[in-house]
Scaffold this motif. Structure first.
Motif, PDB file in Angstrom:
ATOM      1  N   ARG A 192      18.656  34.076  -2.101  1.00 37.55           N
ATOM      2  CA  ARG A 192      18.538  35.520  -2.313  1.00 37.55           C
ATOM      3  C   ARG A 192      18.604  36.267  -0.985  1.00 37.55           C
ATOM      4  O   ARG A 192      18.368  35.714   0.080  1.00 37.55           O
ATOM      5  N   ARG A 193      18.957  37.542  -1.111  1.00 36.38           N
ATOM      6  CA  ARG A 193      18.981  38.491   0.005  1.00 36.38           C
ATOM      7  C   ARG A 193      19.845  38.023   1.174  1.00 36.38           C
ATOM      8  O   ARG A 193      19.537  38.305   2.332  1.00 36.38           O
ATOM      9  N   CYS A 194      20.917  37.272   0.889  1.00 34.66           N
ATOM     10  CA  CYS A 194      21.879  36.918   1.929  1.00 34.66           C
ATOM     11  C   CYS A 194      23.007  37.953   1.914  1.00 34.66           C
ATOM     12  O   CYS A 194      23.532  38.295   0.843  1.00 34.66           O
ATOM     13  N   ARG A 195      23.389  38.455   3.069  1.00 38.67           N
ATOM     14  CA  ARG A 195      24.237  39.648   3.127  1.00 38.67           C
ATOM     15  C   ARG A 195      25.637  39.434   2.582  1.00 38.67           C
ATOM     16  O   ARG A 195      26.271  40.372   2.111  1.00 38.67           O
ATOM     17  N   GLY A 223      17.714  35.658   3.193  1.00 39.44           N
ATOM     18  CA  GLY A 223      17.750  36.562   4.337  1.00 39.44           C
ATOM     19  C   GLY A 223      18.678  36.155   5.449  1.00 39.44           C
ATOM     20  O   GLY A 223      18.455  36.523   6.608  1.00 39.44           O
ATOM     21  N   ASN A 224      19.756  35.420   5.128  1.00 41.73           N
ATOM     22  CA  ASN A 224      20.734  35.050   6.151  1.00 41.73           C
ATOM     23  C   ASN A 224      21.852  36.096   6.185  1.00 41.73           C
ATOM     24  O   ASN A 224      22.206  36.688   5.165  1.00 41.73           O
ATOM     25  N   ARG A 225      22.434  36.298   7.348  1.00 38.28           N
ATOM     26  CA  ARG A 225      23.451  37.348   7.468  1.00 38.28           C
ATOM     27  C   ARG A 225      24.776  36.964   6.825  1.00 38.28           C
ATOM     28  O   ARG A 225      25.520  37.822   6.381  1.00 38.28           O
ATOM     29  N   GLY A 226      25.101  35.677   6.808  1.00 42.07           N
ATOM     30  CA  GLY A 226      26.260  35.199   6.077  1.00 42.07           C
ATOM     31  C   GLY A 226      25.862  34.786   4.673  1.00 42.07           C
ATOM     32  O   GLY A 226      24.771  35.115   4.193  1.00 42.07           O
ATOM     33  N   GLY A 234      16.902  33.626   7.607  1.00 42.43           N
ATOM     34  CA  GLY A 234      16.995  34.514   8.747  1.00 42.43           C
ATOM     35  C   GLY A 234      17.908  34.078   9.866  1.00 42.43           C
ATOM     36  O   GLY A 234      17.653  34.423  11.026  1.00 42.43           O
ATOM     37  N   CYS A 235      19.004  33.337   9.573  1.00 43.87           N
ATOM     38  CA  CYS A 235      19.934  33.019  10.660  1.00 43.87           C
ATOM     39  C   CYS A 235      21.056  34.052  10.689  1.00 43.87           C
ATOM     40  O   CYS A 235      21.234  34.844   9.765  1.00 43.87           O
TER      41      CYS A 235
END
Length: 237
Positions: free
Chosen positions: A215-218, A193-196, A170-171
């Motif tokens: 997983r789920r990193c944008r 869940g990180n944006r990068g 989540g960063c």
């Protein structure tokens, strides 16, 4: 050893509490705030630091330096420029602490610092979460490192820590960045869940990533930039 219990230690121009030269203070349920530094362990100092509020100190909340080796458990450490610094061959055991809202880096390991950090929450800082640089080491197990405006974890300049079974999430940019000849061993972490990208390796970074879940990193699981290297084995991306 001195036992400090339920005191308010406030507004000192130096550290609120210092342990040095094999000193072993016991600090329990104190409020340590608005000092230049909250707690400093130095020159082989030890001590048991438990269930204190270490908040809003001007520079650092906790400093462990010059081969000091204290034990910190269940403290709330927040709102300093850097909440925790381990440097100059300092060690220390950090267990079940709540470390949040640093104005810059939350946890900085440098110059041969080598702490053990287990079951801590390192969350919601205004810059990076955990930074290991300049030969910093350390063992990080079962921590939550989350919700930073910078990277959650940065390893650089010959640092070589071990991260195992942490939740790194989540960063606003990369979950983990290894660069500038940084190393590091990452085993069985959840990076999500990180944006990068979940992981960035660049500029001579040479880490080992084994059995991690990313997983789920944008912007993808792994980005390897110019001169990045390392070993990636049995991960899920």
């Amino acid at each position: 050893s001195a036992h400090c219990f339920k005191n308010e230690i406030v507004s000192n121009k130096g550290p609120g509490v210092v342990s040095e030269t094999l000193g072993e203070p016991v600090l329990t349920q104190n409020v340590i705030k608005t000092n230049a530094v909250g707690v400093m362990a130095t020159k082989f100092g030890k001590g048991e630091i438990t269930d204190n509020v270490i908040v809003n100190n001007e520079r650092e909340g906790v400093v462990v330096t010059q081969s000091a080796n204290p034990v910190l458990t269940k403290n709330r450490i927040s709102l300093s420029i850097v909440n925790v610094v381990v440097t100059a061959n300092g060690r220390g055991t950090f267990h079940d602490n709540y470390i949040r809202d640093a104005r810059q880096v939350q946890v900085l390991i440098t110059n041969g610092g080598n702490p053990t950090m287990t079951n801590n929450q390192v969350i919601c800082g205004k810059d990076e979460g955990i930074v290991c640089r300049e030969r910093g080491q350390g063992t990080f197990v079962n921590n939550v490192v989350a919700s930073h405006l910078g990277c959650n974890v940065v390893v650089s300049s010959a640092a070589d820590p071990v991260f195992k079974k942490n939740l790194i999430m989540g960063c606003l940019i990369e979950g983990v960045r290894v660069e500038d000849s940084g190393k590091g061993t990452f085993v069985s972490n959840f990076i999500q869940g990180n944006r990068g990208p979940g992981i960035v390796v660049q500029s001579g970074g040479m880490p080992t990533f084994r059995a991690n879940v990313v997983r789920r990193c944008r912007q993808g699981g792994v980005y390897v930039g110019a001169e990045g290297g390392g070993l990636f084995e049995k991960n899920q991306f």
